[in-house]
Design a protein around this motif. Sequence first.
Motif, PDB file in Angstrom:
ATOM      1  N   LEU A  85       0.811  -1.225   0.000  1.00 45.13           N
ATOM      2  CA  LEU A  85       0.000   0.000   0.000  1.00 45.13           C
ATOM      3  C   LEU A  85       0.840   1.269   0.000  1.00 45.13           C
ATOM      4  N   GLY A  86       2.104   1.152   0.385  1.00 53.53           N
ATOM      5  CA  GLY A  86       2.995   2.305   0.398  1.00 53.53           C
ATOM      6  C   GLY A  86       3.475   2.642   1.800  1.00 53.53           C
ATOM      7  N   ALA A  87       4.734   3.047   1.892  1.00 54.26           N
ATOM      8  CA  ALA A  87       5.338   3.368   3.190  1.00 54.26           C
ATOM      9  C   ALA A  87       4.623   4.529   3.864  1.00 54.26           C
ATOM     10  N   ASP A  88       4.077   5.462   3.081  1.00 54.01           N
ATOM     11  CA  ASP A  88       3.392   6.610   3.679  1.00 54.01           C
ATOM     12  C   ASP A  88       2.116   6.190   4.400  1.00 54.01           C
ATOM     13  N   VAL A  89       1.483   5.098   3.960  1.00 57.99           N
ATOM     14  CA  VAL A  89       0.274   4.604   4.630  1.00 57.99           C
ATOM     15  C   VAL A  89       0.616   4.181   6.050  1.00 57.99           C
ATOM     16  N   TRP A  90       1.723   3.455   6.209  1.00 58.09           N
ATOM     17  CA  TRP A  90       2.134   3.030   7.547  1.00 58.09           C
ATOM     18  C   TRP A  90       2.485   4.242   8.405  1.00 58.09           C
ATOM     19  N   ALA A  91       3.177   5.189   7.835  1.00 61.64           N
ATOM     20  CA  ALA A  91       3.617   6.369   8.586  1.00 61.64           C
ATOM     21  C   ALA A  91       2.431   7.223   9.043  1.00 61.64           C
ATOM     22  N   ARG A  92       1.365   7.270   8.243  1.00 59.95           N
ATOM     23  CA  ARG A  92       0.231   8.129   8.578  1.00 59.95           C
ATOM     24  C   ARG A  92      -0.921   7.390   9.242  1.00 59.95           C
ATOM     25  N   ARG A  93      -0.744   6.121   9.589  1.00 64.36           N
ATOM     26  CA  ARG A  93      -1.860   5.314  10.090  1.00 64.36           C
ATOM     27  C   ARG A  93      -2.481   5.835  11.380  1.00 64.36           C
ATOM     28  N   GLU A  94      -1.696   6.393  12.272  1.00 68.44           N
ATOM     29  CA  GLU A  94      -2.223   6.842  13.559  1.00 68.44           C
ATOM     30  C   GLU A  94      -2.828   8.235  13.482  1.00 68.44           C
ATOM     31  N   SER A  95      -2.510   8.994  12.451  1.00 70.32           N
ATOM     32  CA  SER A  95      -3.028  10.355  12.344  1.00 70.32           C
ATOM     33  C   SER A  95      -4.460  10.386  11.823  1.00 70.32           C
ATOM     34  N   GLY A  96      -4.898   9.282  11.221  1.00 64.50           N
ATOM     35  CA  GLY A  96      -6.241   9.253  10.655  1.00 64.50           C
ATOM     36  C   GLY A  96      -6.337   9.964   9.325  1.00 64.50           C
ATOM     37  N   SER A  97      -5.197  10.363   8.770  1.00 64.85           N
ATOM     38  CA  SER A  97      -5.220  11.109   7.512  1.00 64.85           C
ATOM     39  C   SER A  97      -4.996  10.225   6.291  1.00 64.85           C
ATOM     40  N   GLU A  98      -4.825   8.932   6.485  1.00 66.22           N
ATOM     41  CA  GLU A  98      -4.621   8.077   5.321  1.00 66.22           C
ATOM     42  C   GLU A  98      -5.963   7.464   4.901  1.00 66.22           C
ATOM     43  N   PRO A  99      -6.172   7.236   3.610  1.00 65.16           N
ATOM     44  CA  PRO A  99      -7.486   6.854   3.090  1.00 65.16           C
ATOM     45  C   PRO A  99      -7.835   5.371   3.233  1.00 65.16           C
ATOM     46  N   HIS A 100      -6.974   4.574   3.803  1.00 68.32           N
ATOM     47  CA  HIS A 100      -7.225   3.135   3.855  1.00 68.32           C
ATOM     48  C   HIS A 100      -7.959   2.680   5.114  1.00 68.32           C
ATOM     49  N   SER A 101      -8.171   3.573   6.066  1.00 65.99           N
ATOM     50  CA  SER A 101      -8.819   3.205   7.335  1.00 65.99           C
ATOM     51  C   SER A 101      -8.207   1.927   7.901  1.00 65.99           C
ATOM     52  N   LEU A 102      -6.911   1.921   7.995  1.00 69.37           N
ATOM     53  CA  LEU A 102      -6.148   0.759   8.425  1.00 69.37           C
ATOM     54  C   LEU A 102      -6.474   0.401   9.876  1.00 69.37           C
ATOM     55  N   SER A 103      -6.839  -0.860  10.114  1.00 71.21           N
ATOM     56  CA  SER A 103      -7.099  -1.376  11.460  1.00 71.21           C
ATOM     57  C   SER A 103      -6.183  -2.566  11.692  1.00 71.21           C
ATOM     58  N   LEU A 104      -5.268  -2.433  12.635  1.00 74.47           N
ATOM     59  CA  LEU A 104      -4.320  -3.501  12.923  1.00 74.47           C
ATOM     60  C   LEU A 104      -4.850  -4.403  14.023  1.00 74.47           C
ATOM     61  N   MET A 105      -4.720  -5.703  13.851  1.00 76.17           N
ATOM     62  CA  MET A 105      -5.065  -6.658  14.896  1.00 76.17           C
ATOM     63  C   MET A 105      -3.816  -6.825  15.752  1.00 76.17           C
TER      64      MET A 105
END
Length: 142
Positions: free
Chosen positions: A78-98
């Motif tokens: 998905l891209g390194a920026d997705v991981w970097a922005r996951r906690e800010s809520g600004s990435e469009p993937h709505s990533l939820s980690l188990m």
Amino acid sequence: MIRCRLGPVAVTLGCLLVAASVSPASAGAGSSRPSDVSALRAAAGEGRVRVIVELRLGPNASTRMIRATQRSVVAGALGADVWARRESGSEPHSLSLMSITPAFAATVSAGELDRLAAHPKVRRINADGLSRPMGGGLARPQ
């Protein structure tokens, strides 16, 4: 101090219970079947689809190993920026980690779905949503 020793019979029964609880779909060594990914890709169309991505890790994987694999797959597909922005809520993937289960949920496009399916650490990709329980469900009290 109380000690409990498991005998060979208890260990064998435990192994049989675990083996019986594995569904046929999860017993295979490969990743998602092409037809499953095709159905998810069709559901995404020109937009995005919410999926749960199961990772290929051993049964005794530590939470540290789970998190490292999640990071590797997300950054790689998905891209390194997705991981970097996951906690800010600004990435469009709505990533939820188990945190305990080697999996994560994300909202992905068809192209991202293909990259996830091709990743060697991805075991299976399923649509994220409610489903009916397998079998008869709960019995009603009489």
